[in-house]
Structure formats: structure tokens, C-alpha cells
Design a protein around this motif. Structure first.
Motif, PDB file in Angstrom:
ATOM      1  N   LEU A 348     -70.930  20.481  81.544  1.00 34.87           N
ATOM      2  CA  LEU A 348     -71.179  20.333  80.115  1.00 34.87           C
ATOM      3  C   LEU A 348     -72.405  19.472  79.839  1.00 34.87           C
ATOM      4  O   LEU A 348     -72.764  18.593  80.624  1.00 34.87           O
ATOM      5  N   GLY A 349     -73.035  19.737  78.694  1.00 37.74           N
ATOM      6  CA  GLY A 349     -74.181  18.952  78.255  1.00 37.74           C
ATOM      7  C   GLY A 349     -73.750  17.608  77.702  1.00 37.74           C
ATOM      8  O   GLY A 349     -72.562  17.344  77.489  1.00 37.74           O
ATOM      9  N   GLU A 350     -74.733  16.759  77.449  1.00 37.47           N
ATOM     10  CA  GLU A 350     -74.438  15.397  77.002  1.00 37.47           C
ATOM     11  C   GLU A 350     -75.411  14.950  75.920  1.00 37.47           C
ATOM     12  O   GLU A 350     -76.404  15.603  75.644  1.00 37.47           O
ATOM     13  N   LYS A 351     -75.082  13.835  75.320  1.00 34.74           N
ATOM     14  CA  LYS A 351     -75.955  13.147  74.374  1.00 34.74           C
ATOM     15  C   LYS A 351     -75.964  11.673  74.760  1.00 34.74           C
ATOM     16  O   LYS A 351     -74.890  11.115  74.993  1.00 34.74           O
ATOM     17  N   PRO A 352     -77.099  11.024  74.910  1.00 37.20           N
ATOM     18  CA  PRO A 352     -78.436  11.476  74.506  1.00 37.20           C
ATOM     19  C   PRO A 352     -79.142  12.380  75.510  1.00 37.20           C
ATOM     20  O   PRO A 352     -80.107  13.041  75.168  1.00 37.20           O
ATOM     21  N   PHE A 353     -78.657  12.426  76.783  1.00 39.70           N
ATOM     22  CA  PHE A 353     -79.379  13.255  77.755  1.00 39.70           C
ATOM     23  C   PHE A 353     -78.410  13.739  78.823  1.00 39.70           C
ATOM     24  O   PHE A 353     -77.536  13.002  79.271  1.00 39.70           O
ATOM     25  N   GLY A 354     -78.583  15.007  79.227  1.00 39.46           N
ATOM     26  CA  GLY A 354     -77.747  15.588  80.273  1.00 39.46           C
ATOM     27  C   GLY A 354     -78.501  16.638  81.035  1.00 39.46           C
ATOM     28  O   GLY A 354     -79.732  16.731  80.960  1.00 39.46           O
ATOM     29  N   LEU A 355     -77.767  17.469  81.755  1.00 38.89           N
ATOM     30  CA  LEU A 355     -78.376  18.490  82.607  1.00 38.89           C
ATOM     31  C   LEU A 355     -79.277  19.434  81.834  1.00 38.89           C
ATOM     32  O   LEU A 355     -80.284  19.914  82.354  1.00 38.89           O
ATOM     33  N   TYR A 356     -78.939  19.705  80.564  1.00 34.67           N
ATOM     34  CA  TYR A 356     -79.684  20.708  79.786  1.00 34.67           C
ATOM     35  C   TYR A 356     -80.680  20.072  78.821  1.00 34.67           C
ATOM     36  O   TYR A 356     -81.131  20.708  77.888  1.00 34.67           O
ATOM     37  N   GLY A 357     -81.028  18.812  79.082  1.00 36.34           N
ATOM     38  CA  GLY A 357     -82.038  18.144  78.285  1.00 36.34           C
ATOM     39  C   GLY A 357     -81.452  17.150  77.298  1.00 36.34           C
ATOM     40  O   GLY A 357     -80.288  16.735  77.404  1.00 36.34           O
TER      41      GLY A 357
END
Length: 417
Positions: A348-357
């Protein structure tokens, strides 16, 4: 000089090694992007290719369901370190590439399809369908835990694993059924590089009464109109496939240990092993689906559109919602030794930053062998498949990959907050 070793030849004029059909691509302004959006993204891909670490790269991007990029650069074979360069074969958008671990998300979705059909529940015990699995503390492990890397079997229970053994589905299945878990079910997140795929795949086969390749063909490849999107490759397809290559420096000892623990073989040997015909013959549910970039992008676009592809309901929206639901909070993974958050199918993606930017908290997808990345981001209404054949941990490769992902995020602004 050490960091610049083991790289491919890159021509000064990249148009010589770039292939695409402009008729396949929609103008970025038609999907709410700036006129130079695709140029910016492709320049980042070209910069990644110029590193000399990737024999070939293919990228497909959809925005609002329309293809804005479907291009390839480099070679499918003939230009990797140590290869014969007399007759190199260009990588094209129609070249099949091994997805490696990005296969996991596709195989997991087949389990979700069986749940949609009422044939199983993710909260059922694995042993309900695979009785021989229920021993040594694995009796209560659920399918959901298995798919979310909480099954306690991240490794094949052998001290020295012959990599070719991973191609033997039946032997690996028996070993894993007899294995003792490394932690009580559900309590520890440890990335299951290949192991969970065999167990989940066998559950799918027993529940459906069909082979895993047949399920993949009828439930996904055919509805999505794919030529490939299959485990391994048929003999007649192999001459067109992209070969993988180890590039750049060897791994330093600490990273080499982590890689071997996750992959069961030295990092610099795995690319060559994946080119072996025995690997293309096998069914390795978590590691050997072959696909073009567009085919993988179709898969994520279908999920992004609530299970619909070209007007046909392939999956129910509630099935997809369950597949992307987080299995728990972001935490340090005991195999990868980095913080990551999984659903019972995806990274899964993340905030503020993860695998998908940056700022991709609702994005979902998967990584394959470090630098293959396929994902969908509902907030930007994009689906992306970035495939390449260079297997490396060189710092400039990771930076280049990060820049491509970041550029896609900046060029495709959020459409919902």
C-alpha cells in the motif's frame, strides 16, 4: 570505477532504441494534464536508461482510463553484460517481461475472486482447504494472514535451497506444509517472497477444481484481452521474451544476506536463473507471471474502475475494496527490514511518502525484484506499469527509479483530496 562496472552500452541517440506507436497514446491535455506531462515522464525514463543499468525498460501509464504513455526503450536481449551484441533485439511495448514479485498481487486476486464466488472466505483457516498444512502451530492461520505476509512461513525450511527447487511446485508445497512457523499466526509481519504463493495457489486449485494457470487465464487474461499474463511462457513465445540481467556492483555483505534470506539465492545469480527454460516451464505463483507493461496496466486499471474492463464487470467493487483494505498499520517488516504496509494482496501507498511517491495514501500495487513497479492511485486516477530487465542495487538505479515515480506523481496531479 567500481560503481560504474557491469553496465550496458547506451547509444547517444536514444531514438534508435525507443519504440512506440503514437496512435496508442492520448494527448495529455485530453485527460486534464499539461501538454508537456508525458514528455517530462519519458525524459525521466530516458535518464534512468542512460545509467546503463537497465537493458530494457517499458512503461504504460493510464489517466482517466486512457493510455497517455505506452513506450519501451532498450533491448530485450543482446545488450546485457556478457551477452552477444551482434544481433540485439529491441524491447518493444509488446515484449513480455517477467514480473517477479509483482506476480503476487495477481495471484492473490484469484483468491479474492473465489471469495467473491462464495467458494471460500479470507477469514477461513488455510487448513480448512489444505488439511496437511494444519500442524506445528499453523492450524489457525487464515488466508487473510497468509496473503498479508503474516503467515509465519517467510522461508523455505531448508538450510541450503537449490534455486531450481523453487520450480518444483509439489516439493515446495510439501516442505511448507510440514514447516514450523517462525511466529504465532498473525503476530509478525515477515515478507513471504515466494512461499505464500504456493500455499494460496494450492488452496485456489483445490477449491476451484482447476489449475492455477487455467484460473489466471479465464478470470483475468481473457477478460482483459491479454496475449500473455500467464505463469511462465509457452515454448513458442520464449524467443520474444525479454531476458533479465544482473548489472552494477555486487551487493555488500549486509544487503547480500537480506537478499539471500528473502530470495534463497545470491542476488547476482537470480537474473540468470530466471532466464532458464525450467523457470519458464514452471508455475511459481509469487514470481513468474509474464506480461507486457500494457497488460499489467490493464489489470490495475480494471481494479481502479471498480472491476470493470471495457464495459464488462470482471470483479465486483466490494471484492476490490476487500483486496486493498489494510491488514494492519505500517510496521517494520522482519524480512525486508524496512517499514511497509500490506493488504491481503498489495503493497500500500503512504503519506507523506511511500513506494508510489509522495502523498499516495490510497495507492496500491506491488514491487518486483526491486525495480519493477505496478500500481494504481485512485487519488490521481492513474494506473501504471513500469517494467525493466536490469536487476541491480546500484545507487543511481534506485535514484533513477525514484525520479520516474516522482515525476509521474507530479505530472499527474490529484483529482480528489
Amino acid at each position: 570505477m567500481f560503481l560504474r562496472a557491469n553496465r550496458v552500452a547506451v547509444p547517444r541517440d536514444l531514438t534508435r532504441v525507443t519504440t512506440y506507436d503514437p496512435r496508442r497514446e492520448t494527448a495529455p491535455t485530453e485527460v486534464g494534464l499539461k501538454a508537456n506531462a508525458t514528455d517530462r515522464i519519458w525524459k525521466a525514463v530516458e535518464a534512468m536508461y542512460r545509467s546503463g543499468l537497465h537493458p530494457g525498460i517499458a512503461l504504460t501509464v493510464r489517466r482517466h482510463g486512457k493510455v497517455i504513455l505506452d513506450r519501451a526503450i532498450g533491448h530485450a536481449r543482446g545488450n546485457a553484460p556478457g551477452e552477444d551484441e551482434h544481433d540485439p533485439q529491441l524491447l518493444t511495448p509488446d515484449t513480455p517481461v517477467c514480473l517477479f514479485s509483482a506476480s503476487k498481487a495477481v495471484s492473490a486476486i484469484l483468491i479474492h475472486k473465489l471469495a467473491e464466488q462464495g467458494r471460500l472466505s479470507l477469514d477461513d483457516r488455510v487448513a480448512d482447504y489444505l488439511p496437511e498444512y494444519g500442524n506445528h502451530g499453523k492450524e489457525n492461520t487464515t488466508l487473510r494472514q497468509l496473503l498479508a505476509h503474516r503467515g509465519g512461513i517467510p522461508e523455505v525450511p531448508l538450510k541450503h535451497v537449490d534455486p531450481m527447487l523453487l520450480n518444483d511446485y509439489d516439493i515446495i508445497l510439501k516442505l511448507l506444509c510440514a514447516a514450523r512457523p517462525n511466529a504465532a499466526h498473525g503476530r509478525q509481519q515477515s515478507y513471504h517472497a515466494v512461499t505464500a504463493g504456493y500455499i494460496a495457489g494450492e488452496v485456489a486449485q483445490r477449491v476451484s477444481g482447476r489449475s492455477l494457470p487455467d484460473l489466471l487465464r479465464t478470470e483475468l487474461a481473457e477478460p482483459l484481452g491479454c496475449t500473455y499474463f500467464r505463469y511462465g511462457l509457452a515454448p513458442e513465445q520464449r524467443a520474444t521474451a525479454a531476458l533479465n540481467a544482473f548489472t552494477g556492483p555486487r551487493l555488500p555483505a549486509p544487503l547480500a544476506y537480506i537478499a539471500r534470506r528473502a530470495l534463497y539465492v545470491d542476488f547476482d545469480e537470480l537474473a540468470a536463473l530466471s532466464n532458464d527454460e525450467r523457470f519458464m516451464d514452471a508455475v511459481v505463483p509469487a514470481a513468474n507471471i509474464y506480461s507486457t507493461a500494457d497488460e499489467s496496466c490493464r489489470f490495475y486499471q480494471m481494479l481502479l474502475d471498480g472491476g470493470v474492463w471495457e464495459g464488462k464487470q470482471v470483479f465486483k467493487p466490494e471484492t476490490i475494496a476487500e483486496a486493498v483494505r489494510p491488514a494492519g498499520p505500517i510496521q517494520l517488516d522482519r524480512t525486508l527490514m524496512v517499514p511497509v504496509r500490506f493488504s491481503p494482496a498489495f503493497v500500500l501507498g503512504e503519506k507523506p511518502f511511500g513506494l508510489y511517491g509522495a502523498n499516495c495514501p490510497h495507492a496500491f500495487g506491488h514491487l518486483g525484484f526491486l525495480n519493477i513497479v505496478c500500481w494504481a492511485d485512485p487519488d490521481r486516477d492513474i494506473s501504471v506499469a513500469l517494467l525493466n530487465t536490469g536487476k541491480t542495487i546500484a545507487p543511481d538505479s534506485l535514484l533513477g527509479l525514484g525520479r520516474v515515480i516522482a515525476t509521474i506523481g507530479r505530472a499527474c496531479p490529484r483529482v480528489r483530496q
